[in-house]
Scaffold this motif. Structure first.
Motif, PDB file in Angstrom:
ATOM      1  N   ASN A  12       4.386  17.179 -23.702  1.00  0.00           N
ATOM      2  CA  ASN A  12       4.907  15.918 -23.166  1.00  0.00           C
ATOM      3  C   ASN A  12       4.160  15.587 -21.873  1.00  0.00           C
ATOM      4  OD1 ASN A  12       6.328  13.739 -22.216  1.00  0.00           O
ATOM      5  ND2 ASN A  12       8.338  14.595 -22.717  1.00  0.00           N
ATOM      6  N   ALA A  24       3.356  12.673 -20.624  1.00  0.00           N
ATOM      7  CA  ALA A  24       3.947  11.591 -19.836  1.00  0.00           C
ATOM      8  C   ALA A  24       4.945  12.172 -18.834  1.00  0.00           C
ATOM      9  CB  ALA A  24       4.623  10.579 -20.757  1.00  0.00           C
ATOM     10  N   LEU A  25       5.741  13.138 -19.286  1.00  0.00           N
ATOM     11  CA  LEU A  25       6.712  13.777 -18.388  1.00  0.00           C
ATOM     12  C   LEU A  25       5.988  14.627 -17.338  1.00  0.00           C
ATOM     13  CD1 LEU A  25       9.633  14.372 -17.624  1.00  0.00           C
ATOM     14  CD2 LEU A  25       9.596  16.265 -19.259  1.00  0.00           C
ATOM     15  N   ILE A  35       3.132  14.083 -15.999  1.00  0.00           N
ATOM     16  CA  ILE A  35       2.618  13.165 -14.975  1.00  0.00           C
ATOM     17  C   ILE A  35       3.767  12.679 -14.102  1.00  0.00           C
ATOM     18  CG2 ILE A  35       1.609  10.877 -14.617  1.00  0.00           C
ATOM     19  CD1 ILE A  35      -0.076  11.490 -17.189  1.00  0.00           C
ATOM     20  N   LYS A  36       4.892  12.318 -14.741  1.00  0.00           N
ATOM     21  CA  LYS A  36       6.035  11.768 -14.014  1.00  0.00           C
ATOM     22  C   LYS A  36       6.580  12.748 -12.973  1.00  0.00           C
ATOM     23  CE  LYS A  36      10.252   9.198 -14.908  1.00  0.00           C
ATOM     24  NZ  LYS A  36      11.118   8.636 -15.926  1.00  0.00           N
ATOM     25  N   VAL A  37       6.583  14.046 -13.278  1.00  0.00           N
ATOM     26  CA  VAL A  37       7.121  15.042 -12.334  1.00  0.00           C
ATOM     27  C   VAL A  37       6.010  15.814 -11.606  1.00  0.00           C
ATOM     28  CG1 VAL A  37       9.344  15.277 -13.521  1.00  0.00           C
ATOM     29  CG2 VAL A  37       7.449  16.770 -14.173  1.00  0.00           C
ATOM     30  N   ASN A  38       4.815  15.237 -11.586  1.00  0.00           N
ATOM     31  CA  ASN A  38       3.681  15.776 -10.811  1.00  0.00           C
ATOM     32  C   ASN A  38       3.309  17.214 -11.177  1.00  0.00           C
ATOM     33  OD1 ASN A  38       3.322  13.405  -9.277  1.00  0.00           O
ATOM     34  ND2 ASN A  38       5.012  14.018  -7.930  1.00  0.00           N
ATOM     35  N   SER A  90      -4.641  12.861 -19.861  1.00  0.00           N
ATOM     36  CA  SER A  90      -3.605  12.120 -19.135  1.00  0.00           C
ATOM     37  C   SER A  90      -3.644  12.414 -17.629  1.00  0.00           C
ATOM     38  CB  SER A  90      -2.217  12.485 -19.665  1.00  0.00           C
ATOM     39  OG  SER A  90      -2.087  12.071 -21.013  1.00  0.00           O
ATOM     40  N   CYS A  91      -3.862  13.662 -17.272  1.00  0.00           N
ATOM     41  CA  CYS A  91      -3.867  14.032 -15.862  1.00  0.00           C
ATOM     42  C   CYS A  91      -5.095  13.491 -15.120  1.00  0.00           C
ATOM     43  CB  CYS A  91      -3.803  15.553 -15.695  1.00  0.00           C
ATOM     44  SG  CYS A  91      -2.167  16.243 -16.040  1.00  0.00           S
ATOM     45  N   HIS A 133      -3.045   6.981 -12.385  1.00  0.00           N
ATOM     46  CA  HIS A 133      -1.707   6.506 -12.661  1.00  0.00           C
ATOM     47  C   HIS A 133      -0.965   6.299 -11.359  1.00  0.00           C
ATOM     48  CE1 HIS A 133      -2.167  10.861 -13.404  1.00  0.00           C
ATOM     49  NE2 HIS A 133      -1.153  10.965 -12.552  1.00  0.00           N
ATOM     50  N   SER A 134       0.031   5.441 -11.407  1.00  0.00           N
ATOM     51  CA  SER A 134       0.751   5.137 -10.174  1.00  0.00           C
ATOM     52  C   SER A 134       2.120   5.732 -10.164  1.00  0.00           C
ATOM     53  CB  SER A 134       0.872   3.632  -9.992  1.00  0.00           C
ATOM     54  OG  SER A 134       1.406   3.041 -11.148  1.00  0.00           O
TER      55      SER A 134
END
Length: 130
Positions: free
Chosen positions: A102, A104-105, A107-110, A124-125, A129-130
């Motif tokens: 996952n 996306a997750l 990235i979302k939680v760094n 993805s990394c 992304h913002s």
């Protein structure tokens, strides 16, 4: 010297028995000096890049650990160490995110800085992304 009729009289040194001459000087109170002692430096905490190495620094007076040493001359107990630059991998343009991860997750939680996610979510990394 001798006392004659209540008065001190100086005698010629040759009149005196040299074996009875008292010690002119003696130590009346002697204590060891305060001194800082250090253990050898530890290994660096990193094998590459910037790490830290440490050592014990203690104040001794003789064989006793005390608090009387001058703090202005206390040796350092911790310092940075930089053995060699860490190897860097060139960016891999063909990398793909691993299926089932996952990203996306991540990235979302760094989590991109974590070694596992930086590989499993390499595409993805790497993307901005913002």
């Amino acid at each position: 010297m001798e006392i004659v009729n209540g008065k001190i009289k100086t005698r010629n040194p040759t009149d005196c028995d040299i074996t009875k001459k008292p010690i002119e000087e003696t130590t009346c109170f002697e204590r060891p000096c305060f001194k800082w002692y250090t253990t050898p430096w530890s290994e660096c905490t990193k094998t590459c890049g910037v790490g830290v190495r440490m050592r014990d620094v203690k104040c001794y007076q003789g064989t006793d650990i005390v608090r009387g040493c001058d703090p202005l001359v206390k040796p350092v107990g911790k310092q940075t160490c930089d053995l060699q630059p860490c190897p860097t991998e060139p960016p891999d343009d063909s990398c793909q995110d691993q299926a089932g991860t996952n990203c996306a997750l991540a990235i979302k939680v760094n989590l991109c800085s974590h070694w596992y996610y930086s590989k499993a979510c390499c595409r993805s990394c790497r993307a901005p992304h913002s």
